[in-house]
Write an enzyme that holds these catalytic residues in place. Structure first.
Site, PDB file in Angstrom:
ATOM      1  N   GLU A 122      27.979  15.472  -9.445  1.00  0.00           N
ATOM      2  CA  GLU A 122      28.287  15.529  -8.012  1.00  0.00           C
ATOM      3  C   GLU A 122      28.715  14.170  -7.498  1.00  0.00           C
ATOM      4  O   GLU A 122      28.298  13.143  -8.041  1.00  0.00           O
ATOM      5  CB  GLU A 122      27.021  15.926  -7.255  1.00  0.00           C
ATOM      6  CG  GLU A 122      26.706  17.408  -7.307  1.00  0.00           C
ATOM      7  CD  GLU A 122      26.867  18.045  -5.953  1.00  0.00           C
ATOM      8  OE1 GLU A 122      27.901  17.772  -5.291  1.00  0.00           O
ATOM      9  OE2 GLU A 122      25.976  18.794  -5.548  1.00  0.00           O
TER      10      GLU A 122
ATOM     11  N   ASP B  81      23.578  14.828  -0.132  1.00  0.00           N
ATOM     12  CA  ASP B  81      23.325  14.455   1.259  1.00  0.00           C
ATOM     13  C   ASP B  81      22.126  15.282   1.746  1.00  0.00           C
ATOM     14  O   ASP B  81      20.981  14.909   1.504  1.00  0.00           O
ATOM     15  CB  ASP B  81      24.631  14.750   2.022  1.00  0.00           C
ATOM     16  CG  ASP B  81      24.635  14.291   3.451  1.00  0.00           C
ATOM     17  OD1 ASP B  81      24.007  13.282   3.757  1.00  0.00           O
ATOM     18  OD2 ASP B  81      25.289  14.949   4.289  1.00  0.00           O
TER      19      ASP B  81
ATOM     20  N   GLY C 225      21.317  18.093   0.431  1.00  0.00           N
ATOM     21  CA  GLY C 225      20.787  18.727  -0.775  1.00  0.00           C
ATOM     22  C   GLY C 225      21.201  20.188  -0.901  1.00  0.00           C
ATOM     23  O   GLY C 225      20.957  20.838  -1.921  1.00  0.00           O
TER      24      GLY C 225
ATOM     25  N   THR D  96      24.215  21.693  -1.219  1.00  0.00           N
ATOM     26  CA  THR D  96      25.182  22.012  -2.277  1.00  0.00           C
ATOM     27  C   THR D  96      24.509  22.011  -3.648  1.00  0.00           C
ATOM     28  O   THR D  96      24.687  22.944  -4.435  1.00  0.00           O
ATOM     29  CB  THR D  96      26.347  20.999  -2.276  1.00  0.00           C
ATOM     30  OG1 THR D  96      26.904  20.927  -0.965  1.00  0.00           O
ATOM     31  CG2 THR D  96      27.426  21.396  -3.266  1.00  0.00           C
TER      32      THR D  96
ATOM     33  N   LYS E 135      21.901  10.051  -0.446  1.00  0.00           N
ATOM     34  CA  LYS E 135      21.432   9.574   0.866  1.00  0.00           C
ATOM     35  C   LYS E 135      20.059  10.171   1.106  1.00  0.00           C
ATOM     36  O   LYS E 135      19.941  11.235   1.739  1.00  0.00           O
ATOM     37  CB  LYS E 135      22.374  10.070   1.964  1.00  0.00           C
ATOM     38  CG  LYS E 135      23.693   9.367   2.088  1.00  0.00           C
ATOM     39  CD  LYS E 135      24.450   9.967   3.271  1.00  0.00           C
ATOM     40  CE  LYS E 135      25.870   9.508   3.316  1.00  0.00           C
ATOM     41  NZ  LYS E 135      26.662  10.290   4.285  1.00  0.00           N
TER      42      LYS E 135
ATOM     43  N   ASP F 266      35.952  11.913   0.510  1.00  0.00           N
ATOM     44  CA  ASP F 266      37.003  12.006   1.513  1.00  0.00           C
ATOM     45  C   ASP F 266      36.470  11.973   2.933  1.00  0.00           C
ATOM     46  O   ASP F 266      35.291  12.235   3.187  1.00  0.00           O
ATOM     47  CB  ASP F 266      37.760  13.321   1.348  1.00  0.00           C
ATOM     48  CG  ASP F 266      36.922  14.525   1.806  1.00  0.00           C
ATOM     49  OD1 ASP F 266      35.802  14.696   1.292  1.00  0.00           O
ATOM     50  OD2 ASP F 266      37.370  15.267   2.690  1.00  0.00           O
TER      51      ASP F 266
ATOM     52  N   ARG G 251      40.310   9.635  -0.819  1.00  0.00           N
ATOM     53  CA  ARG G 251      39.628   9.874  -2.098  1.00  0.00           C
ATOM     54  C   ARG G 251      40.053   8.867  -3.166  1.00  0.00           C
ATOM     55  O   ARG G 251      39.296   8.574  -4.080  1.00  0.00           O
ATOM     56  CB  ARG G 251      39.933  11.279  -2.631  1.00  0.00           C
ATOM     57  CG  ARG G 251      39.351  12.411  -1.809  1.00  0.00           C
ATOM     58  CD  ARG G 251      39.484  13.722  -2.573  1.00  0.00           C
ATOM     59  NE  ARG G 251      39.287  14.892  -1.722  1.00  0.00           N
ATOM     60  CZ  ARG G 251      38.096  15.424  -1.430  1.00  0.00           C
ATOM     61  NH1 ARG G 251      37.006  14.891  -1.906  1.00  0.00           N
ATOM     62  NH2 ARG G 251      37.998  16.484  -0.665  1.00  0.00           N
TER      63      ARG G 251
HETATM   64  P1  IMP Z   1      25.079  18.261   0.898  1.00  0.00           P
HETATM   65  O1  IMP Z   1      24.714  18.108   2.358  1.00  0.00           O
HETATM   66  O2  IMP Z   1      24.079  17.590   0.006  1.00  0.00           O
HETATM   67  O3  IMP Z   1      25.276  19.710   0.566  1.00  0.00           O
HETATM   68  O4  IMP Z   1      26.446  17.523   0.667  1.00  0.00           O
HETATM   69  C1  IMP Z   1      27.614  18.228   0.953  1.00  0.00           C
HETATM   70  C2  IMP Z   1      28.884  17.486   0.778  1.00  0.00           C
HETATM   71  O5  IMP Z   1      29.095  16.725   1.952  1.00  0.00           O
HETATM   72  C3  IMP Z   1      29.048  16.505  -0.350  1.00  0.00           C
HETATM   73  O6  IMP Z   1      29.347  17.087  -1.600  1.00  0.00           O
HETATM   74  C4  IMP Z   1      30.253  15.732   0.179  1.00  0.00           C
HETATM   75  O7  IMP Z   1      31.459  16.421  -0.096  1.00  0.00           O
HETATM   76  C5  IMP Z   1      30.004  15.723   1.667  1.00  0.00           C
HETATM   77  N1  IMP Z   1      29.465  14.442   2.117  1.00  0.00           N
HETATM   78  C6  IMP Z   1      28.213  14.130   2.463  1.00  0.00           C
HETATM   79  N2  IMP Z   1      28.101  12.848   2.847  1.00  0.00           N
HETATM   80  C7  IMP Z   1      29.350  12.332   2.717  1.00  0.00           C
HETATM   81  C8  IMP Z   1      29.913  11.015   2.943  1.00  0.00           C
HETATM   82  O8  IMP Z   1      29.257  10.044   3.358  1.00  0.00           O
HETATM   83  N3  IMP Z   1      31.246  10.896   2.680  1.00  0.00           N
HETATM   84  C9  IMP Z   1      32.023  11.913   2.228  1.00  0.00           C
HETATM   85  N4  IMP Z   1      31.538  13.142   2.008  1.00  0.00           N
HETATM   86  C10 IMP Z   1      30.219  13.342   2.244  1.00  0.00           C
HETATM   87 MG    MG Z   2      33.742  16.629   1.000  1.00  0.00          MG
END
Ligand code: IMP
Ligand code: MG
Length: 179
Positions: free
Chosen positions: A98, A102, A104, A106, A130, A158, A164
């Site tokens: 990955e 962020d 979690g 995904t 994060k 992105d 990217r």
């Molecule tokens: P999740 O909240 O862990 O599901 O993260 C979802 C997605 O949000 C990640 O795979 C990234 O594509 C996007 N994302 C989260 N934080 C950032 C960031 O700081 N920059 C760019 N994309 C982010």
């Molecule tokens: Mg993204």
């Protein structure tokens, strides 16, 4: 483009050094296993290419693509797989790659979904994490860098599908939360 962002928060040199360490660790951990490295597109493409070449054992490469509907800030966000794996992962040792963990959401969705295909094991490797934004308790096995709660771009990541290809990681300078 590089001038827009000023100083990187993680430089190319730091990326390279850390990815080399991760590659060594993964090489040790997966030696002798039926290993499949699964990249989560699009964000992981740059990290994936570097990581794969830092791993010194045979592997299968595969990819899937996910999108999420709704704002990044919303807990009601729905993650969907838009491209499936092509390899059969049954009985294999799968490492998901990955860009960033962020909330979690995904990572949790992917582990849950791929577990149904009965791999022998499934682990998660992320370039960035994060921890302050985590709302879902999901096990992350390999982390490149822990970063503060700032929106970052570059090295695969992105903002509205741009930046990217920036060769380092930079903080995007803007107000509020990027959707
Ligand atoms: P999740 O909240 O862990 O599901 O993260 C979802 C997605 O949000 C990640 O795979 C990234 O594509 C996007 N994302 C989260 N934080 C950032 C960031 O700081 N920059 C760019 N994309 C982010
Ligand atoms: Mg993204």
């Amino acid at each position: 483009m590089e001038r827009i962002f000023g100083r990187p928060i993680v430089t190319q040199e730091e990326m390279r050094a850390r990815i080399r360490e991760l590659g060594k660790q993964i090489t040790t951990d997966y030696t002798g296993k039926d290993f499949v490295l699964v990249g989560v597109l699009k964000g992981a493409y740059a990290f994936y290419a570097d990581l794969a070449r830092a791993i010194g054992i045979p592997m299968r490469v595969d990819f899937l693509m996910v999108t999420s509907d709704g704002s990044r800030a919303k807990t009601s966000r729905k993650v969907r797989m838009v491209t499936e794996l092509t390899e059969d992962i049954k009985g294999k040792d799968v490492l998901l790659v990955e860009d960033i963990v962020d909330s979690g959401l995904t990572a949790q969705y992917l582990v849950k979904t791929l577990t149904k295909k009965k791999p022998r094991s499934i682990k998660v490797c992320t370039l960035l994490s994060k921890p302050d934004r985590r709302t879902i308790d999901v096990a992350i096995d390999y982390v490149g860098f822990k970063i503060p709660n700032k929106y970052v771009v570059g090295y695969g990541l992105d903002y509205q599908q741009k930046y990217r290809n920036l060769p380092y990681l930079a903080v995007l300078d803007m107000e509020g939360d990027a959707g």
